[in-house]
Design an enzyme around this catalytic site. Structure first.
Site, PDB file in Angstrom:
ATOM      1  CB  ILE A 161      51.482  31.299  74.869  1.00 38.76           C
ATOM      2  CG1 ILE A 161      50.380  31.792  75.819  1.00 38.76           C
ATOM      3  CG2 ILE A 161      51.251  31.822  73.454  1.00 38.76           C
ATOM      4  CD1 ILE A 161      50.390  33.288  76.092  1.00 38.76           C
ATOM      5  NE  ARG A 240      52.902  42.032  79.020  1.00 40.35           N
ATOM      6  CZ  ARG A 240      51.803  41.304  78.867  1.00 40.35           C
ATOM      7  NH1 ARG A 240      51.393  40.979  77.653  1.00 40.35           N
ATOM      8  NH2 ARG A 240      51.098  40.907  79.910  1.00 40.35           N
ATOM      9  CG  ASP A 264      48.022  41.132  69.920  1.00 40.31           C
ATOM     10  OD1 ASP A 264      47.103  41.747  69.340  1.00 40.31           O
ATOM     11  OD2 ASP A 264      47.897  40.633  71.050  1.00 40.31           O
ATOM     12  CD  GLU A 269      50.495  46.966  74.655  1.00 39.57           C
ATOM     13  OE1 GLU A 269      51.000  46.309  73.743  1.00 39.57           O
ATOM     14  OE2 GLU A 269      49.692  46.480  75.474  1.00 39.57           O
ATOM     15  CG  HIS A 301      47.605  43.519  74.401  1.00 38.93           C
ATOM     16  ND1 HIS A 301      48.711  43.978  75.067  1.00 38.93           N
ATOM     17  CD2 HIS A 301      47.379  42.274  74.885  1.00 38.93           C
ATOM     18  CE1 HIS A 301      49.120  43.065  75.928  1.00 38.93           C
ATOM     19  NE2 HIS A 301      48.325  42.015  75.838  1.00 38.93           N
TER      20      HIS A 301
HETATM   21  P1  NAD Z   1      54.604  31.105  80.694  1.00 38.48           P
HETATM   22  O1  NAD Z   1      55.093  31.639  82.002  1.00 38.48           O
HETATM   23  O2  NAD Z   1      53.787  29.857  80.694  1.00 38.48           O
HETATM   24  O3  NAD Z   1      55.858  30.849  79.726  1.00 38.48           O
HETATM   25  C1  NAD Z   1      56.915  31.725  79.565  1.00 38.48           C
HETATM   26  C2  NAD Z   1      58.124  30.901  79.087  1.00 38.48           C
HETATM   27  O4  NAD Z   1      59.188  31.815  78.803  1.00 38.48           O
HETATM   28  C3  NAD Z   1      58.624  29.909  80.156  1.00 38.48           C
HETATM   29  O5  NAD Z   1      58.784  28.627  79.588  1.00 38.48           O
HETATM   30  C4  NAD Z   1      59.964  30.513  80.577  1.00 38.48           C
HETATM   31  O6  NAD Z   1      60.930  29.533  80.940  1.00 38.48           O
HETATM   32  C5  NAD Z   1      60.381  31.226  79.285  1.00 38.48           C
HETATM   33  N1  NAD Z   1      61.414  32.217  79.509  1.00 38.48           N
HETATM   34  C6  NAD Z   1      61.629  32.993  80.616  1.00 38.48           C
HETATM   35  N2  NAD Z   1      62.732  33.744  80.428  1.00 38.48           N
HETATM   36  C7  NAD Z   1      63.209  33.436  79.197  1.00 38.48           C
HETATM   37  C8  NAD Z   1      64.329  33.865  78.447  1.00 38.48           C
HETATM   38  N3  NAD Z   1      65.211  34.752  78.955  1.00 38.48           N
HETATM   39  N4  NAD Z   1      64.514  33.361  77.215  1.00 38.48           N
HETATM   40  C9  NAD Z   1      63.656  32.445  76.718  1.00 38.48           C
HETATM   41  N5  NAD Z   1      62.581  31.973  77.381  1.00 38.48           N
HETATM   42  C10 NAD Z   1      62.381  32.464  78.606  1.00 38.48           C
HETATM   43  O7  NAD Z   1      53.849  32.299  80.003  1.00 38.48           O
HETATM   44  P2  NAD Z   1      52.753  32.213  78.835  1.00 38.48           P
HETATM   45  O8  NAD Z   1      51.407  32.039  79.438  1.00 38.48           O
HETATM   46  O9  NAD Z   1      53.208  31.249  77.802  1.00 38.48           O
HETATM   47  O10 NAD Z   1      52.813  33.708  78.291  1.00 38.48           O
HETATM   48  C11 NAD Z   1      53.960  34.213  77.630  1.00 38.48           C
HETATM   49  C12 NAD Z   1      53.844  35.711  77.499  1.00 38.48           C
HETATM   50  O11 NAD Z   1      52.775  36.020  76.611  1.00 38.48           O
HETATM   51  C13 NAD Z   1      53.457  36.437  78.817  1.00 38.48           C
HETATM   52  O12 NAD Z   1      54.618  36.768  79.564  1.00 38.48           O
HETATM   53  C14 NAD Z   1      52.740  37.645  78.335  1.00 38.48           C
HETATM   54  O13 NAD Z   1      53.668  38.712  78.286  1.00 38.48           O
HETATM   55  C15 NAD Z   1      52.282  37.300  76.918  1.00 38.48           C
HETATM   56  N6  NAD Z   1      50.818  37.288  76.756  1.00 38.48           N
HETATM   57  C16 NAD Z   1      50.270  38.061  75.784  1.00 38.48           C
HETATM   58  C17 NAD Z   1      48.890  38.047  75.586  1.00 38.48           C
HETATM   59  C18 NAD Z   1      48.239  38.857  74.490  1.00 38.48           C
HETATM   60  O14 NAD Z   1      47.000  39.025  74.518  1.00 38.48           O
HETATM   61  N7  NAD Z   1      48.954  39.356  73.518  1.00 38.48           N
HETATM   62  C19 NAD Z   1      48.083  37.261  76.409  1.00 38.48           C
HETATM   63  C20 NAD Z   1      48.676  36.470  77.380  1.00 38.48           C
HETATM   64  C21 NAD Z   1      50.056  36.487  77.550  1.00 38.48           C
END
Ligand code: NAD
Length: 338
Positions: A161, A240, A264, A269, A301
């Site tokens: 993302i 989150r 979001d 929540e 969300h």
């Molecule tokens: P992803 O696993 O592809 O990417 C997460 C990134 O965060 C990775 O590059 C990882 O190295 C990095 N990371 C881990 N620990 C870290 C830290 N301490 N400091 C900085 N970076 C760190 O996940 P994604 O698909 O990109 O999703 C990210 C988050 O988005 C998910 O964990 C989820 O909580 C959230 N999400 C929200 C929705 C929504 O509808 N609002 C939908 C999907 C995902």
């Protein structure tokens, strides 16, 4: 893992009407589907009848106590129909010999585009303009925005993302800074500069959170990090709720240090989101305070909520379950958590 035909049933928790539509439409392996609107928790495990698979979402409670009950019910697979898995006790799943899978990337664009939609709404106040002109008020007072072009956007977390969001921000002509525990050379080539977390806090006109919630990232936005930020900073959280310490952000908004907040997701929540509470008295004072600020935008969300994402979620969830049932494994290692 071989399962008798009669146990080839999936019990879904926390379902909404659209979940039924998409999961019924893409049920190409002919699983028996049992949908419940209620959240999975210690009280609702009892609803599972002869199902070896449960399908859960972001606010279901999948702690050790629930996992123990699931194992007693002979459940073998916990299939998350989302990417984040902070609500599941993976150690307990291992202990009770349950497989846990998720949908690691269904539509990163959906969430990234929603993050940008929040930025544009907060900045250009289109939500206010929409209501204003309907009242035949064509004045522009109070709608002043700023050019995004040339502004600095700090991204925390550059996974699926964060990477998609960086591309959008670059397209707007922003300077894009990023912090992640792993740098991404491909993004650097595109013009993203990887910097320290402190630099993100100090330099971002806009800070957008895209890291998972874990012990390192819980309350990453807190009193100390807010103190480092630019005056009138914009903070966007589509990741989150637990990434933000709500009380500190409320203080920052009251002092004017935080100029805009788009969320979001929200720490508490699970008591609110995905429900129509329009006739209820909300007991959560923090969300009420947040919603009272004119420069705060809350969505419930919905960042993931596109046709493309729901299609992928259904297809990948069924694919994960099918692979686990037939091969006890999933080809995409990021989908298999335990
Ligand atoms: P992803 O696993 O592809 O990417 C997460 C990134 O965060 C990775 O590059 C990882 O190295 C990095 N990371 C881990 N620990 C870290 C830290 N301490 N400091 C900085 N970076 C760190 O996940 P994604 O698909 O990109 O999703 C990210 C988050 O988005 C998910 O964990 C989820 O909580 C959230 N999400 C929200 C929705 C929504 O509808 N609002 C939908 C999907 C995902």
């Amino acid at each position: 893992m071989t399962l008798a035909a009669e146990t080839n049933k999936i019990t879904f928790f926390s379902t909404q009407p659209y979940d039924k539509v998409f999961f019924n439409k893409y049920n190409e392996f002919g699983f028996e589907l049992d949908f419940y609107e209620t959240q999975l928790n210690q009280q609702t495990v009892i609803l599972i009848e002869n199902a070896s698979i449960v399908c859960v979402f972001v606010n279901d409670i999948v702690n050790e106590a629930v996992i123990k009950q699931l194992a007693e019910k002979n459940v073998k697979i916990i299939a998350l129909r989302c990417a984040g898995f902070n609500n599941v006790d993976l150690e307990a799943a291992k202990k009770y010999n349950l497989k846990v899978c998720r949908v690691p990337a269904y539509s990163p664009q959906a969430v990234a585009e929603h993050a940008m939609a929040m930025i544009l709404t907060l900045n250009r106040k289109t939500h206010k303009a929409y209501n204003r002109v309907r009242e035949q008020n064509f004045s522009l007072n109070g709608l002043l925005g700023f050019d995004l072009f040339g502004k600095t956007i700090g991204i925390i977390g550059t996974g699926n993302i964060g990477k998609a969001f960086a591309k959008i921000a670059l397209g707007f002509g922003c300077k894009v800074l990023a912090y992640d525990i792993v740098t991404n050379p491909e993004m650097e080539k595109d013009g993203v500069e990887f910097v320290s977390l402190e630099t993100i806090f100090k330099s971002g006109d806009i800070i957008s959170l895209h890291c998972p919630l874990n012990e390192q990232t819980k309350h990453i936005i807190n009193e100390k990090s807010i103190a480092l930020m630019e005056e009138h900073v914009m903070i966007i959280n589509t990741s989150r709720g637990g990434l933000i310490e709500t009380a500190s952000v409320i203080e920052g908004l009251k002092e004017g240090k935080i100029g805009y907040l788009g969320i979001d997701v929200y720490e508490q929540e699970e008591k609110l989101f995905f429900k129509d509470l329009s006739e209820d008295i909300i007991q959560d004072d923090a969300i009420q305070r947040l919603m009272s600020f004119p420069n705060v935008l809350v969505t419930a969300h919905q960042a993931f909520f596109t046709t493309e994402a729901l299609t992928q979620i259904a297809l990948v969830t069924f694919g994960n379950i099918k692979s686990l049932l037939s091969e006890n494994d999933i080809e995409n290692k990021r989908a298999l958590l335990v």
